[in-house]
Write a protein that holds these residues in place. Structure first.
Motif, PDB file in Angstrom:
ATOM      1  N   THR A 159      10.869  -2.829   3.486  1.00 28.53           N
ATOM      2  CA  THR A 159      10.584  -2.705   4.911  1.00 28.53           C
ATOM      3  C   THR A 159      10.292  -1.237   5.227  1.00 28.53           C
ATOM      4  O   THR A 159      10.868  -0.340   4.617  1.00 28.53           O
ATOM      5  N   ASN A 162      10.110   2.376   7.306  1.00 25.83           N
ATOM      6  CA  ASN A 162      11.055   3.150   8.117  1.00 25.83           C
ATOM      7  C   ASN A 162      10.707   2.957   9.576  1.00 25.83           C
ATOM      8  O   ASN A 162       9.757   3.557  10.090  1.00 25.83           O
ATOM      9  N   PHE A 216      13.838  10.383  -2.265  1.00 24.50           N
ATOM     10  CA  PHE A 216      12.715  10.304  -3.214  1.00 24.50           C
ATOM     11  C   PHE A 216      12.255  11.708  -3.607  1.00 24.50           C
ATOM     12  O   PHE A 216      12.014  12.556  -2.740  1.00 24.50           O
ATOM     13  N   THR A 261       4.282   3.871  -1.141  1.00 23.79           N
ATOM     14  CA  THR A 261       4.609   4.694  -2.305  1.00 23.79           C
ATOM     15  C   THR A 261       5.343   3.898  -3.381  1.00 23.79           C
ATOM     16  O   THR A 261       4.924   3.861  -4.539  1.00 23.79           O
ATOM     17  N   VAL A 262       6.437   3.272  -3.028  1.00 23.45           N
ATOM     18  CA  VAL A 262       7.257   2.604  -4.043  1.00 23.45           C
ATOM     19  C   VAL A 262       6.565   1.355  -4.570  1.00 23.45           C
ATOM     20  O   VAL A 262       6.538   1.106  -5.777  1.00 23.45           O
ATOM     21  N   ASN A 306       9.272  13.003  -1.814  1.00 29.40           N
ATOM     22  CA  ASN A 306       9.338  13.632  -0.489  1.00 29.40           C
ATOM     23  C   ASN A 306       8.937  15.103  -0.578  1.00 29.40           C
ATOM     24  O   ASN A 306       8.457  15.690   0.396  1.00 29.40           O
ATOM     25  N   ASP A 366       1.625  -9.585   8.620  1.00 31.62           N
ATOM     26  CA  ASP A 366       2.322  -8.485   9.287  1.00 31.62           C
ATOM     27  C   ASP A 366       3.799  -8.855   9.409  1.00 31.62           C
ATOM     28  O   ASP A 366       4.129  -9.901   9.973  1.00 31.62           O
ATOM     29  N   LEU A 367       4.657  -8.009   8.878  1.00 34.14           N
ATOM     30  CA  LEU A 367       6.095  -8.308   8.934  1.00 34.14           C
ATOM     31  C   LEU A 367       6.624  -8.282  10.372  1.00 34.14           C
ATOM     32  O   LEU A 367       7.732  -8.733  10.637  1.00 34.14           O
ATOM     33  N   ARG A 408      -1.071  -5.511   5.694  1.00 34.03           N
ATOM     34  CA  ARG A 408      -1.245  -5.920   7.095  1.00 34.03           C
ATOM     35  C   ARG A 408      -2.650  -5.626   7.596  1.00 34.03           C
ATOM     36  O   ARG A 408      -3.030  -6.053   8.676  1.00 34.03           O
ATOM     37  N   THR A 435       0.828  -1.209   0.000  1.00 29.44           N
ATOM     38  CA  THR A 435       0.000   0.000   0.000  1.00 29.44           C
ATOM     39  C   THR A 435       0.862   1.258   0.000  1.00 29.44           C
ATOM     40  O   THR A 435       0.342   2.366   0.045  1.00 29.44           O
ATOM     41  N   HIS A 456      19.465  -0.486   7.316  1.00 29.65           N
ATOM     42  CA  HIS A 456      19.414  -1.125   5.998  1.00 29.65           C
ATOM     43  C   HIS A 456      20.645  -2.001   5.774  1.00 29.65           C
ATOM     44  O   HIS A 456      20.557  -3.057   5.131  1.00 29.65           O
ATOM     45  N   ARG A 459       2.426   8.941   5.962  1.00 24.45           N
ATOM     46  CA  ARG A 459       1.440   8.509   4.980  1.00 24.45           C
ATOM     47  C   ARG A 459       1.561   9.403   3.762  1.00 24.45           C
ATOM     48  O   ARG A 459       0.899  10.414   3.663  1.00 24.45           O
ATOM     49  N   ARG A 460       2.423   9.027   2.909  1.00 31.53           N
ATOM     50  CA  ARG A 460       2.529   9.850   1.714  1.00 31.53           C
ATOM     51  C   ARG A 460       1.337   9.572   0.817  1.00 31.53           C
ATOM     52  O   ARG A 460       0.711   8.529   0.916  1.00 31.53           O
ATOM     53  N   ARG A 464      -7.252  -2.278   3.718  1.00 36.36           N
ATOM     54  CA  ARG A 464      -6.447  -1.529   2.748  1.00 36.36           C
ATOM     55  C   ARG A 464      -6.140  -2.370   1.511  1.00 36.36           C
ATOM     56  O   ARG A 464      -5.230  -2.066   0.741  1.00 36.36           O
TER      57      ARG A 464
HETATM   58  N1  LIG Z   1      11.912   8.453   1.392  1.00 33.27           N
HETATM   59  C1  LIG Z   1      13.107   8.387   0.877  1.00 33.27           C
HETATM   60  O1  LIG Z   1      13.670   9.400   0.410  1.00 33.27           O
HETATM   61  C2  LIG Z   1      13.827   7.055   0.803  1.00 33.27           C
HETATM   62  C3  LIG Z   1      15.046   6.985   0.131  1.00 33.27           C
HETATM   63  C4  LIG Z   1      15.698   5.738   0.040  1.00 33.27           C
HETATM   64  C5  LIG Z   1      15.118   4.616   0.614  1.00 33.27           C
HETATM   65  N2  LIG Z   1      13.929   4.734   1.269  1.00 33.27           N
HETATM   66  C6  LIG Z   1      13.349   3.511   1.859  1.00 33.27           C
HETATM   67  O2  LIG Z   1      12.060   3.287   1.305  1.00 33.27           O
HETATM   68  C7  LIG Z   1      11.320   2.496   2.236  1.00 33.27           C
HETATM   69  C8  LIG Z   1       9.961   3.104   2.400  1.00 33.27           C
HETATM   70  O3  LIG Z   1       9.295   3.004   1.143  1.00 33.27           O
HETATM   71  P1  LIG Z   1       7.935   3.786   0.895  1.00 33.27           P
HETATM   72  O4  LIG Z   1       8.175   5.245   1.048  1.00 33.27           O
HETATM   73  O5  LIG Z   1       7.341   3.280  -0.343  1.00 33.27           O
HETATM   74  O6  LIG Z   1       7.093   3.303   2.152  1.00 33.27           O
HETATM   75  P2  LIG Z   1       5.687   3.841   2.646  1.00 33.27           P
HETATM   76  O7  LIG Z   1       4.971   4.585   1.580  1.00 33.27           O
HETATM   77  O8  LIG Z   1       5.887   4.500   3.965  1.00 33.27           O
HETATM   78  O9  LIG Z   1       4.898   2.477   2.867  1.00 33.27           O
HETATM   79  C9  LIG Z   1       5.320   1.520   3.812  1.00 33.27           C
HETATM   80  C10 LIG Z   1       4.588   0.230   3.492  1.00 33.27           C
HETATM   81  O10 LIG Z   1       5.001  -0.771   4.424  1.00 33.27           O
HETATM   82  C11 LIG Z   1       3.829  -1.329   5.010  1.00 33.27           C
HETATM   83  N3  LIG Z   1       4.117  -1.780   6.364  1.00 33.27           N
HETATM   84  C12 LIG Z   1       4.472  -1.027   7.423  1.00 33.27           C
HETATM   85  N4  LIG Z   1       4.668  -1.815   8.499  1.00 33.27           N
HETATM   86  C13 LIG Z   1       4.384  -3.087   8.094  1.00 33.27           C
HETATM   87  C14 LIG Z   1       4.374  -4.334   8.748  1.00 33.27           C
HETATM   88  N5  LIG Z   1       4.687  -4.465  10.047  1.00 33.27           N
HETATM   89  N6  LIG Z   1       4.019  -5.437   8.036  1.00 33.27           N
HETATM   90  C15 LIG Z   1       3.696  -5.342   6.724  1.00 33.27           C
HETATM   91  N7  LIG Z   1       3.696  -4.174   6.048  1.00 33.27           N
HETATM   92  C16 LIG Z   1       4.028  -3.059   6.738  1.00 33.27           C
HETATM   93  C17 LIG Z   1       2.809  -0.214   4.992  1.00 33.27           C
HETATM   94  O11 LIG Z   1       1.529  -0.763   5.153  1.00 33.27           O
HETATM   95  P3  LIG Z   1       0.300   0.042   5.812  1.00 33.27           P
HETATM   96  O12 LIG Z   1      -0.486   0.536   4.643  1.00 33.27           O
HETATM   97  O13 LIG Z   1      -0.434  -0.968   6.594  1.00 33.27           O
HETATM   98  O14 LIG Z   1       0.867   1.142   6.645  1.00 33.27           O
HETATM   99  C18 LIG Z   1       3.085   0.362   3.614  1.00 33.27           C
HETATM  100  O15 LIG Z   1       2.473  -0.437   2.642  1.00 33.27           O
HETATM  101  C19 LIG Z   1      12.104   2.488   3.531  1.00 33.27           C
HETATM  102  O16 LIG Z   1      12.769   1.255   3.654  1.00 33.27           O
HETATM  103  C20 LIG Z   1      13.075   3.631   3.346  1.00 33.27           C
HETATM  104  O17 LIG Z   1      14.258   3.489   4.106  1.00 33.27           O
HETATM  105  C21 LIG Z   1      13.268   5.911   1.371  1.00 33.27           C
END
Ligand SMILES: NC(=O)c1ccc[n+]([C@@H]2O[C@H](COP(=O)([O-])OP(=O)(O)OC[C@H]3O[C@@H](n4cnc5c(N)ncnc54)[C@H](OP(=O)(O)O)[C@@H]3O)[C@@H](O)[C@H]2O)c1
Length: 368
Positions: free
Chosen positions: A74, A76, A141, A13-14, A144, A53-54, A34, A11, A119, A345-346, A38
């Protein structure tokens, strides 16, 4: 027969962008969510949805059963290594063949930010998981910036504690395009590879503001603020302290010049593919390419192909996104409110390619 790909973080962003990128491909999509409430988004993207749930390894086996490839993202969180560990365990139990993992730029045990250090733990685990693996390490990203959309719409300015940091931010749709390519290529092709993904140009936030202003047709100003000011603002929005600390560490690192890989030509993704020999990890342990670390601050895991410039190596259909729509500016005038949870929540519409539509803007408010 089509391979089954399990998308974690389905659910988010990536992963949302990845499922879009895989639309029409000859794969069976499976999504791990999870919270079953959703599930609609991933389901609409053609995925079979499993709840798991991870944080809880007992909840994972059904989702991993019959899967060939896992996209492992995974969240953050300080529990990210535990989440990775649980997924790798479930994958091994289920006989998964390949893991493609989202890491972060400069992930290393001595990275200046906790996210990079966390990481690094999961990268090491993945490298030794016994399955085929590929690790993607994107830079900051581009999306952001949408956290600043409300301020820009309201005041024509945005505030970050990034001073005059220069960074090659990347559109998550390009990360998704890269992940899709890896997942659709032969499983051996990118095995044992770590790719750092960046945008095509290093920009200061003054330059970003300039591009935004051009696209919007009115001036946009970047206001550098202190760490304390940014911290107060984020805490005021309800962002958890751990995330605030992490964001601050990244900002400090970028301001110091960390993570800003010089835009020199380096081995490309395509070149890496040619260099990857089609051998099975079961018989031939993965060989790490000789490191060619141009910036030692990027850490210990940066290897030859990981220095690649994504755009050089992949024929990305989103190329124009990097320039004219660099910050998805078409969306900004419509967006007068931002999600209260902001960093947590982006907006969910990011991967949809409909950022300039009202529909996308409504999605921004889903989590208010
Ligand atoms: N932002 C940056 O600039 C940047 C740069 C490089 C790397 N990253 C990496 O990108 C990753 C984040 O990616 P994103 O921005 O796409 O994430 P995101 O939009 O915050 O989404 C996180 C996802 O993980 C799910 N999640 C959270 N806890 C969970 C659990 N316990 N079990 C199963 N699913 C779970 C969430 O589900 P729910 O819908 O249930 O919440 C959601 O689907 C991180 O590892 C971060 O370090 C980010």
């Amino acid at each position: 027969m089509s391979r089954t790909v399990l998308i974690t973080g389905a659910t988010g962003t990536v992963s949302t962008a990845l499922m879009n990128a895989l639309e029409g491909a000859d794969v069976r999509l499976r999504a791990l969510v999870r919270d079953k409430s959703r599930a609609d988004g991933p389901r609409e993207q053609g995925a079979e949805v499993f709840v798991g749930d991870l944080d809880d390894p007992r909840s994972l086996p059904p989702a991993f059963e019959g899967v060939q490839d896992v996209w492992l993202l995974t969240p953050n969180s300080p529990r990210a290594p535990e989440n990775n560990m649980n997924a790798v365990w479930a994958a091994r139990q289920a006989g998964v063949e390949r893991i493609v993992r989202l890491s972060a730029v400069g992930a290393a045990h001595d990275a200046p930010n906790r996210s990079g250090r966390l990481h690094a733990l999961s990268d090491r685990e993945t490298e030794r998981c016994g399955m085929r693996w590929t690790i993607l390490r994107p830079l900051w990203f581009m999306q952001n910036l949408l956290n600043e959309a409300g301020d820009i719409a309201a005041t024509g300015s945005f505030s970050l504690n990034m001073a005059s940091a220069r960074l090659s931010m990347i559109d998550v749709r390009d990360i998704a395009a890269c992940a899709a390519r890896v997942l659709l290529d032969d499983p051996d092709r990118h095995h044992g590879r770590t790719y750092t993904l960046t945008g095509p140009r290093s920009l200061t936030f003054d330059e970003v503001a300039g591009q935004l202003g051009l696209a919007l047709g009115r001036p946009v100003t970047y206001l550098p603020v202190s760490d304390d000011a940014k911290r107060r603002a984020l805490l005021g929005y309800g962002v958890p302290r751990w995330i605030v600390d992490m964001v601050e560490e990244y900002a400090q690192a970028y301001v110091s010049g960390w993570g800003t890989s010089p835009p020199t030509r380096s081995p490309t993704f395509s070149a890496a593919r040619r260099a990857t020999s089609p051998t099975s990890p079961a018989t031939t342990p993965p060989r790490s390419p000789r490191p060619t670390v141009a910036d030692p601050r990027l850490g210990d895991g940066v290897s030859g192909p990981s220095r690649s410039r994504f755009r050089e190596g992949i024929e990305c259909s989103c190329a124009s996104v990097h320039t004219s729509a660099h910050v998805q500016s078409a969306h900004l005038p419509a967006c007068r409110h931002t999600c209260r949870n902001r960093l947590l929540r982006r907006p969910r519409h990011l991967g949809s390619g409909r950022v300039d539509a009202g529909e996308g803007c409504r999605a921004v408010h889903l989590h208010r």
